[in-house]
Design an enzyme around this catalytic site. Structure first.
Site, PDB file in Angstrom:
ATOM      1  N   HIS A 231       5.229   6.155  -2.970  1.00  0.00           N
ATOM      2  CA  HIS A 231       5.130   5.097  -2.133  1.00  0.00           C
ATOM      3  C   HIS A 231       6.227   4.207  -2.160  1.00  0.00           C
ATOM      4  O   HIS A 231       6.810   3.980  -2.881  1.00  0.00           O
ATOM      5  CB  HIS A 231       3.798   4.137  -2.498  1.00  0.00           C
ATOM      6  CG  HIS A 231       2.322   5.034  -2.862  1.00  0.00           C
ATOM      7  ND1 HIS A 231       1.818   5.823  -1.775  1.00  0.00           N
ATOM      8  CD2 HIS A 231       1.650   5.013  -3.879  1.00  0.00           C
ATOM      9  CE1 HIS A 231       0.887   6.492  -2.262  1.00  0.00           C
ATOM     10  NE2 HIS A 231       0.580   5.904  -3.692  1.00  0.00           N
ATOM     11  N   GLU A 269       2.409  10.175   1.777  1.00  0.00           N
ATOM     12  CA  GLU A 269       1.261  10.127   2.520  1.00  0.00           C
ATOM     13  C   GLU A 269       1.138   8.715   3.258  1.00  0.00           C
ATOM     14  O   GLU A 269       0.312   8.109   3.178  1.00  0.00           O
ATOM     15  CB  GLU A 269      -0.150  10.364   1.693  1.00  0.00           C
ATOM     16  CG  GLU A 269       0.023   9.606   0.208  1.00  0.00           C
ATOM     17  CD  GLU A 269      -0.520   8.205   0.245  1.00  0.00           C
ATOM     18  OE1 GLU A 269      -0.707   7.642   1.254  1.00  0.00           O
ATOM     19  OE2 GLU A 269      -1.204   7.874  -0.769  1.00  0.00           O
TER      20      GLU A 269
END
Length: 315
Positions: A231, A269
């Site tokens: 992330h 993602e």
């Protein structure tokens, strides 16, 4: 090869022509021969080879003839790692030359995660301090990553998380005590840890590194045992240009692939509507696999593979 500067330790060696100054002779099959130029400062050979491969993308290998280089400790260390006196681009960039400390290792045993009902290799302990450092001649900055420290980073992290641009994607704004507690939790997890990215030791961004199998992404694709994920956010406006994004994204990917040689794939993602980020991912070797839904957002599964990263993308 055009004009170039080889930088080591904050000092540059200006070359009228790199080939002339370093006695670099071009051979066949996109290779070259680098002749020993004399006594070298520590780390110079690593940085010189790194920057030559960047300056000449067509260059596939550099020969350091053993008969010339056998008295140079830096060359002997390279020969030991490569098992050859031919430095191939792909193999060179996969040596752990830019790791700031030896890799953490695990026992190799398999463990069953009852909470997630998955079976995976035992993970190594979280690293400490700085993990990666490399000079990037294209942005003329030294890129580094270090494990986040709430005592040093909580105030800065709070400012970043409360930036509307960051909050739009992370949805995690809140006061200092909330952000401090969040960082502390990330440091105690078994499958993830937080990093602070720096250019010339100035913090610019925050990154969470995780094993994909044990993360929420693992429920949405057929993971391999050593897939790593990340992330990311850039908190400082001055470091948001495309050239800086390419530098830290490739550098962070490089770190993850060096940190665990068994890792063949890296995944992200991001939100499916984060178009600004997607423009930067393809040049760094990431391709969209699919779109899917988390409970809180529509996402894309984006993946980079080790082989293509080192053979087609590079640093």
């Amino acid at each position: 090869m055009s004009q170039a500067t080889i930088v080591h330790g904050g000092h540059g060696l200006r070359c009228e022509k790199l080939a002339k100054t370093l006695a670099l002779g071009w051979g066949q099959d996109n290779s070259a021969v680098l002749h020993w130029p004399g006594v070298l400062p520590a780390g110079w050979l690593r940085d010189a080879l790194d920057q030559m491969f960047i300056a000449a993308p067509q260059l596939k290998a550099i020969v350091l003839a053993y008969a010339e280089w056998r008295e140079e400790p830096q060359a002997l260390a390279l020969f030991d790692g490569l098992k050859s006196d031919i430095v191939h681009r792909e193999a060179f960039w996969q040596l752990p030359l830019w790791l700031s400390a030896p890799r953490k290792t695990a026992s190799g045993e398999m463990v069953f995660d009852a909470e997630r009902e998955i079976y995976h290799p035992q993970r190594p302990a979280r690293p400490d301090g700085e993990v990666y450092r490399r000079y990037d001649p294209r942005v003329r900055r030294t890129l580094s990553f270090r494990v986040a420290d709430p005592a040093l980073d909580a105030e800065r992290f709070t400012r970043w998380m409360n930036d509307p641009r960051v909050d739009f994607f992370w949805e995690q704004s809140g006061p200092l005590d909330v952000q401090t507690a969040y960082l502390e939790r990330q440091l105690t997890g078994k499958h993830a840890f937080p990093l602070i990215g720096c250019f010339d030791d100035r913090p610019f961004g925050y990154f969470e590194i995780y094993w994909a199998a044990e993360d929420r992404i693992g429920r949405h694709y057929p993971w391999q045992a050593f897939d790593r994920g990340l992330h990311l956010l850039v908190g400082e406006q001055e470091w948001r240009g495309a050239h800086f994004v390419q530098s830290w994204l490739r550098g962070l990917s490089h770190y993850l692939l060096l940190d665990q040689p068994a890792t063949q794939r890296l995944v992200l993602e991001p939100r499916a509507d984060n178009q600004r980020l997607f423009r930067h991912l393809a040049p760094a070797g990431y391709a969209t696999i699919k779109e899917f839904d988390f409970p809180h957002k529509r996402s894309r599964l984006v993946m980079a593979e080790r082989h293509s990263f080192f053979s087609e993308v590079g640093l």
